[in-house]
Structure formats: C-alpha cells, structure tokens
Design an enzyme around this catalytic site. Sequence first.
Site, PDB file in Angstrom:
ATOM      1  N   SER A  98       0.811  -1.220   0.000  1.00 29.81           N
ATOM      2  CA  SER A  98       0.000   0.000   0.000  1.00 29.81           C
ATOM      3  C   SER A  98       0.841   1.266   0.000  1.00 29.81           C
ATOM      4  O   SER A  98       0.373   2.315  -0.448  1.00 29.81           O
ATOM      5  CB  SER A  98      -0.943   0.005   1.203  1.00 29.81           C
ATOM      6  OG  SER A  98      -0.223  -0.108   2.415  1.00 29.81           O
ATOM      7  N   ASP A 156      -3.826   7.377   9.964  1.00 33.28           N
ATOM      8  CA  ASP A 156      -3.550   6.010  10.434  1.00 33.28           C
ATOM      9  C   ASP A 156      -2.153   5.871  11.025  1.00 33.28           C
ATOM     10  O   ASP A 156      -1.824   4.862  11.637  1.00 33.28           O
ATOM     11  CB  ASP A 156      -3.759   4.991   9.313  1.00 33.28           C
ATOM     12  CG  ASP A 156      -2.865   5.235   8.096  1.00 33.28           C
ATOM     13  OD1 ASP A 156      -1.745   5.753   8.261  1.00 33.28           O
ATOM     14  OD2 ASP A 156      -3.288   4.895   6.981  1.00 33.28           O
ATOM     15  N   HIS A 171       0.629   5.423   6.663  1.00 27.57           N
ATOM     16  CA  HIS A 171       0.781   5.786   5.256  1.00 27.57           C
ATOM     17  C   HIS A 171       1.132   7.267   5.116  1.00 27.57           C
ATOM     18  O   HIS A 171       0.487   8.113   5.720  1.00 27.57           O
ATOM     19  CB  HIS A 171      -0.496   5.469   4.490  1.00 27.57           C
ATOM     20  CG  HIS A 171      -0.802   4.014   4.475  1.00 27.57           C
ATOM     21  ND1 HIS A 171      -1.615   3.415   5.409  1.00 27.57           N
ATOM     22  CD2 HIS A 171      -0.375   3.029   3.651  1.00 27.57           C
ATOM     23  CE1 HIS A 171      -1.687   2.121   5.158  1.00 27.57           C
ATOM     24  NE2 HIS A 171      -0.939   1.859   4.104  1.00 27.57           N
TER      25      HIS A 171
END
Length: 262
Positions: free
Chosen positions: A84, A230, A233
């Site tokens: 990701s 979060d 990221h």
Amino acid sequence: MKPRMMGRHRNIEVMTLRFAPAVLLVGLALGVSAAACGPRTEERDDTKPPVTAPPATAAAAPSTPPTEHNPTTVRPRIVVLGDSLTAGLGLAPRDSYPTLLQQRLDADGLNYEVVNAGVSGDTSAGGLARLDWALEGDVKVLIVALGGNDALRALPADELRRNLAAVIERAQQRGISVILAGMEAPPNFGRDYIVSFHNVYPALAKQYHVAFVPFLLQGVAGLDTLNQRDGIHPTAEGARILADNVWTVLKPVAESRRQPGT
C-alpha cells in the site's frame, strides 16, 4: 482508521510506531466512492428543417493513436513491486512516490515508463506470486519494496528472506536490474525478531549485488506531520520524501540501463 483483525487476506493493521531508527508500515484499506452524473438531454425543436450534411469530398484524416497503443512510442519499464505504500493508499495517484519517480525521470531525460505494481496488504509471498505479471513487457529495472506486512503479521524472517531472494533471482534471470528497498519491524515483537528482520535486507543486497535503499520510510516513519491519520501511510509531503529516498539509488541505475541514443 481503526486496526483490523489479522486474516489471510486482510489489509495492513494500523500500528503507529514512534521509535528510532524506524518503524513499519503498511496496509489499511480506504474506501473511495465516486458519483457519476449523466448528460442532460436537450429538447428537440421539430420546427426547424433538418440539416443536410454536405457531400464528402475526401476521407477524413485519422486521428493520431494514443501513445500507449503506438508501438513506436513504447518505453522500457521500471516496475515498483510493493504494497500500500507503493500503491499510494489515501493519496491522489499523482502523489504516489512511483508517479513522482516518473516525473523525475522525465525531467532528467531518462526515457522510462514507471509501472506502479503496488497492492495494498501484500506480503513478500504475495509479491512473489504475481511477479510474472509484474514483469511483463520490456522491464529494465525492478524496485522491490515488500516486507512491511510480513513484519506486522510477525511472519518468520526466514520466510521473508526466501521470498525476496526468489524475486531477485527471477528478475536477474531476465536481465533486469534490481533495487531492494529495506523495511523495519515494529518493536513489540521483541529484539530478536527486529534484528533478524532488519538483517534480511542488507544480506540479500550483498549476496545478489543489487542496489539498496536501506529504509524506504527513512525521514517519514513515526512523524505525525508526514503521515495520514492512520500513522502509517505517508501524506503527499511524506511520499515526496519516499521518492527522494528511492531516487538517490534509482537515478544511477536508470542511467546505466539507458539505451544508446535515449
């Protein structure tokens, strides 16, 4: 974002790491929705006479085909195989670090197409499983940016080493230059795991003589201002730092693989 329970196919658990020198990464899934609007139908005026098209005197010249379909414009590829972080989770596509690498290559006159082969939640095993697909086309350079999800799931470091070694070997068998981007394990799995995980990357870089980015998230991990909510990221600004970390290593490799006259 809230952490998710571990599962075979789950995306990365949220884990805010505030330790030096590093921290880990990867994968929460964000949902994105888009609404589409249909065109407005115009009212028809039946009181006007129909318009007759003039007779054609010559065939219209065909439009130029899109670049991606024109064989004469196909460029050699640089593939970024990752999770990701590479996919650019939570960012606009233009802000992902592979896109930023494309911009830098173009600015330096290096004629490559960067392929973003990042898949959220992917482990080193997942990257290995889809390697043949990722290496389709004229690939000159492979950037391997995997392992964060392995660490978050506390998968054995030996398994990580075997998977990454297989990726490197298969790429080198095709004559592809490999750049290995290092990752770090979070501190809550104990010192032995942290050390064994860390050592996988420099050992492989030395064994296979590949270019090495010591830590993909260097300068970003654990910094609130450079990460999304979060805590894992990167923001758009953080992604630019990731691009800096990779570009330092990628540029000389890309220059060495540049075809004469390009």
